[in-house]
Design a protein around this motif. Structure first.
Motif, PDB file in Angstrom:
ATOM      1  N   PRO A 250       0.706  -1.226   0.017  1.00  0.00           N
ATOM      2  CA  PRO A 250       0.095   0.113   0.085  1.00  0.00           C
ATOM      3  C   PRO A 250       0.733   1.165  -0.144  1.00  0.00           C
ATOM      4  CG  PRO A 250      -0.519  -1.487   1.848  1.00  0.00           C
ATOM      5  CD  PRO A 250       0.598  -2.058   1.200  1.00  0.00           C
ATOM      6  N   LEU A 251       0.543   2.184  -0.907  1.00  0.00           N
ATOM      7  CA  LEU A 251       1.525   3.433  -1.008  1.00  0.00           C
ATOM      8  C   LEU A 251       0.490   4.562  -0.363  1.00  0.00           C
ATOM      9  CD1 LEU A 251       2.979   2.807  -4.350  1.00  0.00           C
ATOM     10  CD2 LEU A 251       3.810   2.043  -2.348  1.00  0.00           C
ATOM     11  N   LEU A 252      -0.778   4.492  -0.712  1.00  0.00           N
ATOM     12  CA  LEU A 252      -1.821   5.650  -0.268  1.00  0.00           C
ATOM     13  C   LEU A 252      -3.013   4.994   0.395  1.00  0.00           C
ATOM     14  CD1 LEU A 252      -2.222   8.797  -0.280  1.00  0.00           C
ATOM     15  CD2 LEU A 252      -3.170   8.401  -2.571  1.00  0.00           C
ATOM     16  N   THR A 253      -3.380   5.366   1.624  1.00  0.00           N
ATOM     17  CA  THR A 253      -4.375   4.719   2.124  1.00  0.00           C
ATOM     18  C   THR A 253      -5.253   5.706   2.746  1.00  0.00           C
ATOM     19  OG1 THR A 253      -3.532   4.445   4.318  1.00  0.00           O
ATOM     20  CG2 THR A 253      -2.865   2.765   2.931  1.00  0.00           C
ATOM     21  N   VAL A 254      -6.595   5.231   2.921  1.00  0.00           N
ATOM     22  CA  VAL A 254      -7.591   6.181   3.724  1.00  0.00           C
ATOM     23  C   VAL A 254      -8.217   5.133   4.755  1.00  0.00           C
ATOM     24  CG1 VAL A 254      -9.291   5.840   1.904  1.00  0.00           C
ATOM     25  CG2 VAL A 254      -9.615   7.765   3.510  1.00  0.00           C
ATOM     26  N   THR A 255      -8.747   5.703   5.818  1.00  0.00           N
ATOM     27  CA  THR A 255      -9.308   4.962   6.836  1.00  0.00           C
ATOM     28  C   THR A 255     -10.318   5.587   7.393  1.00  0.00           C
ATOM     29  OG1 THR A 255      -7.065   4.063   7.819  1.00  0.00           O
ATOM     30  CG2 THR A 255      -9.014   3.930   9.374  1.00  0.00           C
ATOM     31  N   GLU A 256     -11.469   5.053   7.465  1.00  0.00           N
ATOM     32  CA  GLU A 256     -12.776   5.662   7.901  1.00  0.00           C
ATOM     33  C   GLU A 256     -12.975   5.129   9.253  1.00  0.00           C
ATOM     34  OE1 GLU A 256     -14.474   7.594   5.845  1.00  0.00           O
ATOM     35  OE2 GLU A 256     -13.690   7.169   4.023  1.00  0.00           O
ATOM     36  N   THR A 257     -12.862   6.019  10.333  1.00  0.00           N
ATOM     37  CA  THR A 257     -12.962   5.790  11.697  1.00  0.00           C
ATOM     38  C   THR A 257     -14.522   5.637  12.165  1.00  0.00           C
ATOM     39  OG1 THR A 257     -13.084   7.795  12.562  1.00  0.00           O
ATOM     40  CG2 THR A 257     -10.967   7.093  12.231  1.00  0.00           C
ATOM     41  N   GLU A 258     -14.908   4.893  13.218  1.00  0.00           N
ATOM     42  CA  GLU A 258     -16.035   4.618  13.586  1.00  0.00           C
ATOM     43  C   GLU A 258     -16.888   5.798  14.128  1.00  0.00           C
ATOM     44  OE1 GLU A 258     -15.897   1.812  16.848  1.00  0.00           O
ATOM     45  OE2 GLU A 258     -15.484   0.107  15.595  1.00  0.00           O
ATOM     46  N   GLY A 259     -16.338   6.801  14.281  1.00  0.00           N
ATOM     47  CA  GLY A 259     -16.678   8.067  14.718  1.00  0.00           C
ATOM     48  C   GLY A 259     -17.006   8.924  13.680  1.00  0.00           C
ATOM     49  N   GLY A 260     -16.519   8.728  12.247  1.00  0.00           N
ATOM     50  CA  GLY A 260     -16.966   9.589  11.414  1.00  0.00           C
ATOM     51  C   GLY A 260     -15.703  10.222  10.781  1.00  0.00           C
ATOM     52  N   GLY A 261     -14.551  10.358  11.505  1.00  0.00           N
ATOM     53  CA  GLY A 261     -13.538  10.874  10.997  1.00  0.00           C
ATOM     54  C   GLY A 261     -12.909  10.061   9.913  1.00  0.00           C
ATOM     55  N   ARG A 262     -11.688  10.922   9.362  1.00  0.00           N
ATOM     56  CA  ARG A 262     -10.829  10.124   8.285  1.00  0.00           C
ATOM     57  C   ARG A 262      -9.687  10.355   8.391  1.00  0.00           C
ATOM     58  NH1 ARG A 262     -12.285  10.393   1.791  1.00  0.00           N
ATOM     59  NH2 ARG A 262     -13.986   8.973   2.567  1.00  0.00           N
ATOM     60  N   ILE A 263      -8.946   9.241   7.948  1.00  0.00           N
ATOM     61  CA  ILE A 263      -7.340   9.341   8.190  1.00  0.00           C
ATOM     62  C   ILE A 263      -6.650   9.051   6.875  1.00  0.00           C
ATOM     63  CG2 ILE A 263      -5.360   8.497   9.513  1.00  0.00           C
ATOM     64  CD1 ILE A 263      -7.162   7.528  11.733  1.00  0.00           C
ATOM     65  N   VAL A 264      -5.830   9.746   6.229  1.00  0.00           N
ATOM     66  CA  VAL A 264      -5.016   9.471   5.151  1.00  0.00           C
ATOM     67  C   VAL A 264      -3.544   9.225   5.554  1.00  0.00           C
ATOM     68  CG1 VAL A 264      -4.215  10.320   2.850  1.00  0.00           C
ATOM     69  CG2 VAL A 264      -6.643  10.545   3.367  1.00  0.00           C
ATOM     70  N   TYR A 265      -3.151   8.251   4.937  1.00  0.00           N
ATOM     71  CA  TYR A 265      -1.542   7.956   5.192  1.00  0.00           C
ATOM     72  C   TYR A 265      -1.136   7.900   3.579  1.00  0.00           C
ATOM     73  CZ  TYR A 265       2.953   6.095   6.037  1.00  0.00           C
ATOM     74  OH  TYR A 265       4.472   5.994   6.112  1.00  0.00           O
ATOM     75  N   SER A 266       0.266   8.553   3.588  1.00  0.00           N
ATOM     76  CA  SER A 266       0.733   8.547   2.254  1.00  0.00           C
ATOM     77  C   SER A 266       2.191   8.092   2.476  1.00  0.00           C
ATOM     78  CB  SER A 266       0.458   9.877   1.612  1.00  0.00           C
ATOM     79  OG  SER A 266       1.478   9.881   0.339  1.00  0.00           O
ATOM     80  N   THR A 267       2.797   7.158   1.891  1.00  0.00           N
ATOM     81  CA  THR A 267       4.379   6.979   1.865  1.00  0.00           C
ATOM     82  C   THR A 267       5.118   7.849   1.158  1.00  0.00           C
ATOM     83  OG1 THR A 267       4.085   5.439  -0.069  1.00  0.00           O
ATOM     84  CG2 THR A 267       3.564   4.525   2.177  1.00  0.00           C
ATOM     85  N   PHE A 268       4.382   8.947   0.341  1.00  0.00           N
ATOM     86  CA  PHE A 268       5.309   9.861  -0.384  1.00  0.00           C
ATOM     87  C   PHE A 268       4.817  11.325  -0.011  1.00  0.00           C
ATOM     88  CE2 PHE A 268       1.667   8.138  -2.842  1.00  0.00           C
ATOM     89  CZ  PHE A 268       1.216   9.243  -3.513  1.00  0.00           C
ATOM     90  N   GLY A 269       5.638  12.322  -0.320  1.00  0.00           N
ATOM     91  CA  GLY A 269       5.167  13.549   0.021  1.00  0.00           C
ATOM     92  C   GLY A 269       4.648  14.551  -1.239  1.00  0.00           C
ATOM     93  N   ALA A 270       4.593  15.848  -0.911  1.00  0.00           N
ATOM     94  CA  ALA A 270       4.429  16.779  -1.869  1.00  0.00           C
ATOM     95  C   ALA A 270       5.597  17.645  -2.007  1.00  0.00           C
ATOM     96  CB  ALA A 270       3.103  17.564  -1.613  1.00  0.00           C
ATOM     97  N   GLY A 271       6.657  17.318  -1.886  1.00  0.00           N
ATOM     98  CA  GLY A 271       7.762  18.258  -1.873  1.00  0.00           C
ATOM     99  C   GLY A 271       8.237  18.572  -3.213  1.00  0.00           C
ATOM    100  N   SER A 272       9.497  19.081  -3.398  1.00  0.00           N
ATOM    101  CA  SER A 272       9.888  19.505  -4.673  1.00  0.00           C
ATOM    102  C   SER A 272      10.152  18.213  -5.565  1.00  0.00           C
ATOM    103  CB  SER A 272      11.436  20.185  -4.808  1.00  0.00           C
ATOM    104  OG  SER A 272      12.146  19.503  -3.781  1.00  0.00           O
TER     105      SER A 272
END
Length: 289
Positions: A250-272
């Motif tokens: 997995p390189l880019l993931t999204v987690t839906e929490t039970e309370g309705g929040g959302r978590i995104v994890y990325s193995t890469f960034g938005a740099g130069s």
């Protein structure tokens, strides 16, 4: 997009029940039919972004509405300064002005350990290279993040800052080796990975791929699998600096929490060093928060 009757022309829905609803296509267009003649309020939402506008409609006539855009005030982004990822630049190019918390100050630490401070943010951005001096307070940080996510907050974490993802939801993503070791998974080999789209949410942007992901240096964090409630948006075959291969990591993931929040994890960034594909993917997930 949800449509509501506004007979009194005050710009506020007369009733809580929508008379029509739809989802936009990739280009932002949508179609809703079956309306009576009258004045309407359209309410548009994506993640924490909100926008509304009014329009009049004549029954039986196909009518094209003008282009509408989210305003820069529709979501409060708070970014902790990182040393190896700078998503605040991408947010600014998208039209948002995030609140940046310098790593040299204690403001970011207060945010992570105080739910009242955390509630000032709709979306918290914790990029690669943020300070790790919060780790001795992991239990407190975990409690604050859980409360905040249960209240609908959204979290973005990238790269070697993955321990904050672990504090928020320790079963969301399984990283290489011992997940409690903040350096253990950081063995990715610098290379260009041809990722594949593994979730329909990115198909309008990339079709079936491939999506070009550049890891400019060795030592990026390798994720092995995702847990229940987490979806991999992009995956690819990667190699560690020790020469070991990991297929469909997995390189880019999204987690839906039970309370309705959302978590995104990325193995890469938005740099130069980010490719156009990387920026397009990150722009989409940031808008989803």
């Amino acid at each position: 997009v949800a449509l509501f009757v506004d007979a009194d022309e005050d710009g506020v829905p007369d009733e809580a029940t929508a008379v029509g609803a739809g989802t936009t296509e990739a280009d932002g267009s949508f179609f809703i039919g079956g309306l009576d003649t009258g004045l309407y309020v359209a309410e548009v939402s994506k993640g924490h972004h909100r926008h509304s506008f009014t329009f009049s409609y004549t029954s039986g006539v196909q009518q094209r509405l003008g282009e509408q855009c989210f305003t820069t005030e529709s979501a409060q982004f708070v970014v902790i300064e990182g040393s190896c990822d700078a998503p605040e630049g991408l947010l600014q190019r998208m039209g948002w002005t995030p609140r940046l918390l310098p790593s040299s100050t204690a403001e970011w630490s207060e945010l992570l350990t105080n739910i009242n401070a955390m509630n000032s943010a709709d979306v918290l951005i914790a990029p690669c290279g943020m300070p790790d001096s919060w780790l001795p307070q992991r239990q407190t940080v975990s409690q604050v993040l859980s409360l905040w996510l249960d209240g609908g907050g959204s979290l973005y974490v990238s790269g070697a800052s993955f321990p904050l993802l672990e504090a928020a939801s320790e079963l969301a993503v399984d990283f290489l080796g011992d997940d409690t070791d903040p350096d253990g998974p950081n063995v990715g080999f610098g290379a260009t990975v041809q990722a594949v789209v593994t979730d329909p949410s990115l198909t309008p942007l990339f079709g079936d791929g491939p999506v070009e992901i550049l890891y400019a240096e060795d030592g990026w964090s390798i994720a092995e699998t995702v847990g229940e409630g987490t979806t991999a948006l992009l995956a690819g075959d990667v190699r560690s600096a020790q020469g070991e291969f990991y297929l469909a990591a997995p390189l880019l993931t999204v987690t839906e929490t039970e309370g309705g929040g959302r978590i995104v994890y990325s193995t890469f960034g938005a740099g130069s060093d980010a490719t156009d594909d990387m920026e397009r993917a990150l722009s989409e997930v940031l808008l989803s928060l």
